[in-house]
Structures are given as structure tokens and as C-alpha cells.
Design a protein around this motif. Structure first.
Motif, PDB file in Angstrom:
ATOM      1  N   ALA A  70      -2.317  11.898 -13.335  1.00 53.34           N
ATOM      2  CA  ALA A  70      -3.260  12.513 -12.399  1.00 53.34           C
ATOM      3  C   ALA A  70      -2.653  13.752 -11.751  1.00 53.34           C
ATOM      4  CB  ALA A  70      -3.669  11.497 -11.336  1.00 53.34           C
ATOM      5  N   LYS A  71      -1.372  13.670 -11.414  1.00 54.56           N
ATOM      6  CA  LYS A  71      -0.690  14.807 -10.800  1.00 54.56           C
ATOM      7  C   LYS A  71      -0.582  15.970 -11.774  1.00 54.56           C
ATOM      8  CE  LYS A  71       3.479  15.960  -8.169  1.00 54.56           C
ATOM      9  NZ  LYS A  71       4.755  15.442  -7.623  1.00 54.56           N
ATOM     10  N   MET A  72      -0.243  15.667 -13.035  1.00 61.00           N
ATOM     11  CA  MET A  72      -0.121  16.713 -14.056  1.00 61.00           C
ATOM     12  C   MET A  72      -1.473  17.348 -14.357  1.00 61.00           C
ATOM     13  SD  MET A  72       2.688  14.920 -16.579  1.00 61.00           S
ATOM     14  CE  MET A  72       2.940  16.339 -17.642  1.00 61.00           C
ATOM     15  N   LEU A  73      -2.545  16.590 -14.133  1.00 59.91           N
ATOM     16  CA  LEU A  73      -3.893  17.128 -14.301  1.00 59.91           C
ATOM     17  C   LEU A  73      -4.385  17.835 -13.041  1.00 59.91           C
ATOM     18  CD1 LEU A  73      -5.460  14.117 -16.223  1.00 59.91           C
ATOM     19  CD2 LEU A  73      -4.995  16.393 -17.166  1.00 59.91           C
ATOM     20  N   GLN A  74      -3.486  17.921 -12.047  1.00 60.82           N
ATOM     21  CA  GLN A  74      -3.742  18.633 -10.783  1.00 60.82           C
ATOM     22  C   GLN A  74      -4.910  18.030 -10.002  1.00 60.82           C
ATOM     23  OE1 GLN A  74      -4.015  22.766 -12.212  1.00 60.82           O
ATOM     24  NE2 GLN A  74      -1.870  23.049 -11.632  1.00 60.82           N
ATOM     25  N   LEU A  75      -5.000  16.708 -10.034  1.00 62.70           N
ATOM     26  CA  LEU A  75      -6.002  16.033  -9.214  1.00 62.70           C
ATOM     27  C   LEU A  75      -5.512  15.968  -7.774  1.00 62.70           C
ATOM     28  CD1 LEU A  75      -7.113  13.046 -11.501  1.00 62.70           C
ATOM     29  CD2 LEU A  75      -7.988  15.389 -11.429  1.00 62.70           C
ATOM     30  N   GLY A  76      -6.458  15.812  -6.845  1.00 66.89           N
ATOM     31  CA  GLY A  76      -6.109  15.750  -5.436  1.00 66.89           C
ATOM     32  C   GLY A  76      -5.434  14.439  -5.068  1.00 66.89           C
ATOM     33  N   ALA A  77      -4.922  14.385  -3.847  1.00 69.17           N
ATOM     34  CA  ALA A  77      -4.166  13.216  -3.393  1.00 69.17           C
ATOM     35  C   ALA A  77      -5.004  11.937  -3.437  1.00 69.17           C
ATOM     36  CB  ALA A  77      -3.632  13.455  -1.983  1.00 69.17           C
ATOM     37  N   HIS A  78      -6.278  12.033  -3.080  1.00 72.01           N
ATOM     38  CA  HIS A  78      -7.120  10.828  -3.073  1.00 72.01           C
ATOM     39  C   HIS A  78      -7.279  10.279  -4.481  1.00 72.01           C
ATOM     40  CE1 HIS A  78     -10.116   8.011  -1.571  1.00 72.01           C
ATOM     41  NE2 HIS A  78     -10.884   8.350  -2.588  1.00 72.01           N
ATOM     42  N   ASP A  79      -7.561  11.135  -5.438  1.00 67.28           N
ATOM     43  CA  ASP A  79      -7.723  10.668  -6.822  1.00 67.28           C
ATOM     44  C   ASP A  79      -6.401  10.168  -7.402  1.00 67.28           C
ATOM     45  OD1 ASP A  79     -10.480  10.825  -7.704  1.00 67.28           O
ATOM     46  OD2 ASP A  79     -10.343  12.969  -7.349  1.00 67.28           O
ATOM     47  N   ARG A  80      -5.300  10.745  -6.980  1.00 65.22           N
ATOM     48  CA  ARG A  80      -4.000  10.230  -7.420  1.00 65.22           C
ATOM     49  C   ARG A  80      -3.790   8.820  -6.884  1.00 65.22           C
ATOM     50  NH1 ARG A  80      -2.025  15.413  -5.876  1.00 65.22           N
ATOM     51  NH2 ARG A  80      -0.686  14.503  -4.277  1.00 65.22           N
ATOM     52  N   GLY A  81      -4.227   8.591  -5.635  1.00 64.42           N
ATOM     53  CA  GLY A  81      -4.133   7.256  -5.050  1.00 64.42           C
ATOM     54  C   GLY A  81      -5.012   6.253  -5.781  1.00 64.42           C
ATOM     55  N   ILE A  82      -6.223   6.665  -6.121  1.00 72.08           N
ATOM     56  CA  ILE A  82      -7.137   5.801  -6.879  1.00 72.08           C
ATOM     57  C   ILE A  82      -6.513   5.433  -8.220  1.00 72.08           C
ATOM     58  CG2 ILE A  82      -9.359   5.749  -8.085  1.00 72.08           C
ATOM     59  CD1 ILE A  82      -9.603   5.414  -5.076  1.00 72.08           C
ATOM     60  N   ALA A  83      -5.927   6.420  -8.887  1.00 70.99           N
ATOM     61  CA  ALA A  83      -5.289   6.178 -10.189  1.00 70.99           C
ATOM     62  C   ALA A  83      -4.154   5.161 -10.053  1.00 70.99           C
ATOM     63  CB  ALA A  83      -4.763   7.492 -10.772  1.00 70.99           C
TER      64      ALA A  83
END
Length: 260
Positions: free
Chosen positions: A48-61
Motif C-alpha cells: 500500500a505504501k509503495m502504491l502511495q496510498l494514504g495512511a488510512h488505507d495503509r491501516g486498512i491493508a
């Protein structure tokens, strides 16, 4: 996210520790699945981080990764297998356990249904075509992370097993001497091998090689090739012509995904 991860880990550990009087073999497989869940959470967040998603979506992942196999522990205790075909769909069981225990409500998570969708679909052969864009993103993130870590667990096992079978990982199948016809045909055609055609340990490994056709993100292919998972599966297989051809096919496919 730090509070989420701390509380989620506490809930996860408490659930795993609620199972008592396990056999030595069950304890070993609990450890495998517990460590797998933690790694999938980490890989999901990294993708998720490498796909440059935001902090909330990284948490969901991360949360989806941690809880995606929460049903595996009940499955192993009740059925003494990780084979869904011989027991129960572990993804659906995971969602059931999460709902019954209100784990996500305890986390004050506003994306319960999104996480349930990702977990419920992480083990399915195909993803439904009519998913919302964000649902599809998290379903594919979890599916990729899960496959990548299963490949780590299995390749570690294949290269160090010393002839000692672990039926939770081999599905209690015979070793086999060659690739089944439909398994070989699908793998060479660039298709994901289906479990119903798998008849031996060799077929299982070819199916795992075919997982390259089901990865979704460039960072997933980077992780796959960096850790040499394809080579490690191949090294554990007999060197038949069809196996050599399949290996070349999946390796070129994965490398082209990076170039593309």
C-alpha cells in the motif's frame, strides 16, 4: 494507526491463545499461521505504501492482513487440516469470527464491510467483476500479500523439510512423478491453475508457480523476484521438460511485468 495496530495485535493474540490443549503438531501449525498473519499484515501495508496510498488505507491493508486467516485456528482444531475442501472455507469462517467477536467494532474501524469483503475474497479463485474500485484495491492488495507470504512459508519448507512431511502444507497428497495434464496445460497457457485439477505435490507446486498470473501490482512482482520464490519452487521440483517449460514461462511473465 499505531493505536490500531497495538489493539488489533492484542485482540489477535488473545484469540490465538484462547485455544488450549493443542498437540505438538497443532502448536507448530498455529505458530506458522500466526507468523504468516503478522507478515501478511506487514506486506499488505508495504505494498500500500509503495502504491502511495494514504495512511488510512495503509491501516486498512494492515488490519485486513492481520485478520485474514483468523479462522484458520478454529479450522485446524476442529478438522485438523488447512484444506478448505476437506473442512470449511477459512475466509468465510474468518469473517464470521470477526463479526461474532466485534473485533473491528472494538477497533472503532469505519471500514468494516470493506475489510470483510477483502478477507472474504482473499482465497477465491476469481474476484467478482462488479466490485467498487476501493473494494477491488483492498481485495487485490490482500490477495497479493497472502500469496507472497505463502510462497515464503512454502519455499522455506520445500528447501529444508529433509523428507519430513507436514500435511497442513502438502494437503496430504502423494508426491507424484509428473504434472497432471490439465495443470500443465493451464500453466503453459498463462492461466491460474485450479485446485480441482491438483492431484499431487508436484501439481501443488505448479499451481503455486501459476500464481504469478494472479498478482496485481508492480511492487508485488518486485517482491516475488527479489525473494527468488519462483526459483525456489522450481529447485524443489523434478526437472521434467514440461516443468522446465512452465518455469521459463512464469519467470518471463514476472520479469515482463517489471519491464512493462
Amino acid at each position: 494507526m499505531e493505536e490500531w495496530t497495538k489493539l488489533a495485535t492484542e485482540l489477535f493474540n488473545a484469540h490465538v491463545q484462547s485455544f488450549v490443549d493443542l498437540s505438538e503438531e497443532q502448536e507448530k501449525n498455529f505458530k506458522i499461521k500466526k507468523e504468516h498473519s503478522l507478515r501478511v499484515a506487514t506486506i499488505s501495508e508495504e505494498l500500500a505504501k509503495m502504491l502511495q496510498l494514504g495512511a488510512h488505507d495503509r491501516g486498512i491493508a494492515w488490519i485486513a492482513g492481520l485478520f485474514h486467516d483468523i479462522g484458520r485456528f478454529s479450522q485446524l482444531v476442529e478438522f485438523n487440516t488447512f484444506s478448505d475442501s476437506k473442512s470449511i472455507d477459512h475466509a468465510e469462517l474468518s469473517v464470521k469470527i470477526l463479526r461474532e467477536n466485534d473485533f473491528l467494532k472494538k477497533l472503532d474501524c469505519q471500514d468494516e464491510e470493506l475489510i470483510f469483503t477483502a478477507i472474504g475474497l482473499h482465497n477465491k479463485f476469481e474476484v467478482p467483476k462488479k466490485l467498487e474500485e476501493r473494494d477491488l484495491l483492498h481485495v487485490n492488495l490482500l490477495r497479493d500479500a497472502d500469496k507472497l507470504d505463502i510462497l515464503k512459508v512454502l519455499t522455506d519448507f520445500y528447501l529444508s523439510r529433509n523428507g519430513v512431511a507436514n500435511h497442513a502444507l502438502t494437503w496430504e497428497l502423494p508426491k507424484g512423478t509428473n504434472v497432471s495434464v490439465n495443470v500443465g496445460k493451464d500453466a503453459l497457457a498463462g492461466k491460474l491453475v485450479t485446485k480441482k485439477d491438483v492431484a499431487s505435490e508436484i501439481d501443488v507446486k505448479i499451481m503455486q508457480l501459476s500464481w504469478v498470473y494472479d498478482l496485481n501490482f508492480r511492487p508485488s512482482f518486485e517482491h516475488l523476484l527479489r525473494n527468488r520464490f519462483l526459483e525456489k519452487v522450481y529447485e524443489s521440483l523434478p526437472k521434467r521438460d514440461i516443468i522446465i517449460d512452465i518455469y521459463r514461462k512464469v519467470k518471463v511473465f514476472a520479469e515482463n511485468k517489471l519491464l512493462g
